[in-house]
Design a protein around this motif. Sequence first.
Motif, PDB file in Angstrom:
ATOM      1  N   GLU A 158       1.171  -0.941  -0.213  1.00  0.00           N
ATOM      2  CA  GLU A 158       0.393   0.122   0.449  1.00  0.00           C
ATOM      3  C   GLU A 158       0.865   1.147   0.263  1.00  0.00           C
ATOM      4  O   GLU A 158       2.220   1.366   0.221  1.00  0.00           O
ATOM      5  CB  GLU A 158      -0.495  -0.464   1.660  1.00  0.00           C
ATOM      6  CG  GLU A 158      -2.503  -1.212   0.907  1.00  0.00           C
ATOM      7  CD  GLU A 158      -2.910  -1.278   2.386  1.00  0.00           C
ATOM      8  OE1 GLU A 158      -2.370  -0.660   3.930  1.00  0.00           O
ATOM      9  OE2 GLU A 158      -3.716  -2.166   2.647  1.00  0.00           O
ATOM     10  N   LYS A 162       0.210   4.266  -5.075  1.00  0.00           N
ATOM     11  CA  LYS A 162      -0.727   3.167  -5.873  1.00  0.00           C
ATOM     12  C   LYS A 162      -1.203   4.300  -7.623  1.00  0.00           C
ATOM     13  O   LYS A 162      -1.970   3.686  -7.928  1.00  0.00           O
ATOM     14  CB  LYS A 162      -1.874   2.899  -5.173  1.00  0.00           C
ATOM     15  CG  LYS A 162      -2.934   1.750  -5.606  1.00  0.00           C
ATOM     16  CD  LYS A 162      -3.854   1.939  -4.512  1.00  0.00           C
ATOM     17  CE  LYS A 162      -5.315   0.933  -4.912  1.00  0.00           C
ATOM     18  NZ  LYS A 162      -5.801   1.777  -5.755  1.00  0.00           N
ATOM     19  N   TYR A 180      -5.332  -7.053  -5.560  1.00  0.00           N
ATOM     20  CA  TYR A 180      -4.445  -6.460  -4.521  1.00  0.00           C
ATOM     21  C   TYR A 180      -4.392  -7.145  -2.859  1.00  0.00           C
ATOM     22  O   TYR A 180      -5.397  -7.661  -3.300  1.00  0.00           O
ATOM     23  CB  TYR A 180      -5.010  -5.618  -4.222  1.00  0.00           C
ATOM     24  CG  TYR A 180      -4.416  -3.906  -5.069  1.00  0.00           C
ATOM     25  CD1 TYR A 180      -3.350  -3.354  -4.825  1.00  0.00           C
ATOM     26  CD2 TYR A 180      -4.762  -3.804  -5.942  1.00  0.00           C
ATOM     27  CE1 TYR A 180      -2.511  -2.741  -5.908  1.00  0.00           C
ATOM     28  CE2 TYR A 180      -4.762  -3.177  -7.260  1.00  0.00           C
ATOM     29  CZ  TYR A 180      -3.351  -2.689  -6.671  1.00  0.00           C
ATOM     30  OH  TYR A 180      -3.398  -1.085  -7.932  1.00  0.00           O
TER      31      TYR A 180
END
Length: 304
Positions: A158, A162, A180
Amino acid sequence: MIKIVTSISPDIVFTTFNRGPVFSTLVKLKKSFGFRFGKWNEPYIASSLLKRIQTPLRNFVLKKIWRKQLDFMLLIDDRAIKFYRNFVKKPQMVFRFPYYEDVPKTKIRKKKVPIGEKVCFLFSGRLAKEHNIKRMAMAFLRLYKKYPDKFEIIISAEGPEKKWLDRIQKKTGNCLKIRYDTKFDEWNDRLRPFTDSHVLLLPSSGSGWGLVINEALALGLPVISTDQVGASRAILDHMINGMIIKPKIREIYDALEYFILYPDDIERFSMNALAIKNTYSLSIGSERLLGIFQSILMQFKSSS
């Protein structure tokens, strides 16, 4: 801290703290108890322009202080040794000591891409600028334009970068498959993305050791990374268990394309990757650390 040191009366103490109450307390206790005191450090990486400007002053101040306080240093790689070797009085009191780790044996397996299956590339870490997420995303976009049905991506990370992965997904009409995997109930769950992938990609321009490389190799994944990552320089053999590249879009693309064009090579790379479990396991690390401590005590004993 005082209670612990009093009850144990250690010969050696080391810390990862550079400053603060733990560090200052240990410095004071060293004078009272006479133990040998050291630090374990990664290389210093200035992450902003301001820090790069401040670095010479920081180094001057730390060197002056640490040479009085530290008896030895444990440093994770060649870059850290080059940076910190003069931060202790005796250069022979600087030792290389990287990360060591065991992975569950149940998750260790040779990687192979069955005929007709897509090659799965993994990025694990943090979606931050120093890992060149924008360049990685652009390389994936180029790859998609030429091989839309030949690969997929798992992102176990994360972070603010992104946005670049979101953009390339939009450009492909959300046809580029990116999965993800970031929610883990237990510690070993974080290895799930590794078992689901074939190749790890870490195109970093600024990283310390890069523990994900240890984990990937130990789980049988070939690794694509750069010479800016400590683990790459130490344990990656180019075209043997992975690839060492420059963090440029073209080189990232070429490395990814290689595994699409030659998926059978993943098995060969994987077999070589698995050899790391005999080099960077916890048992090897424990033996190495014990040997370092014995060397420290012997050198100080002989000089006293």
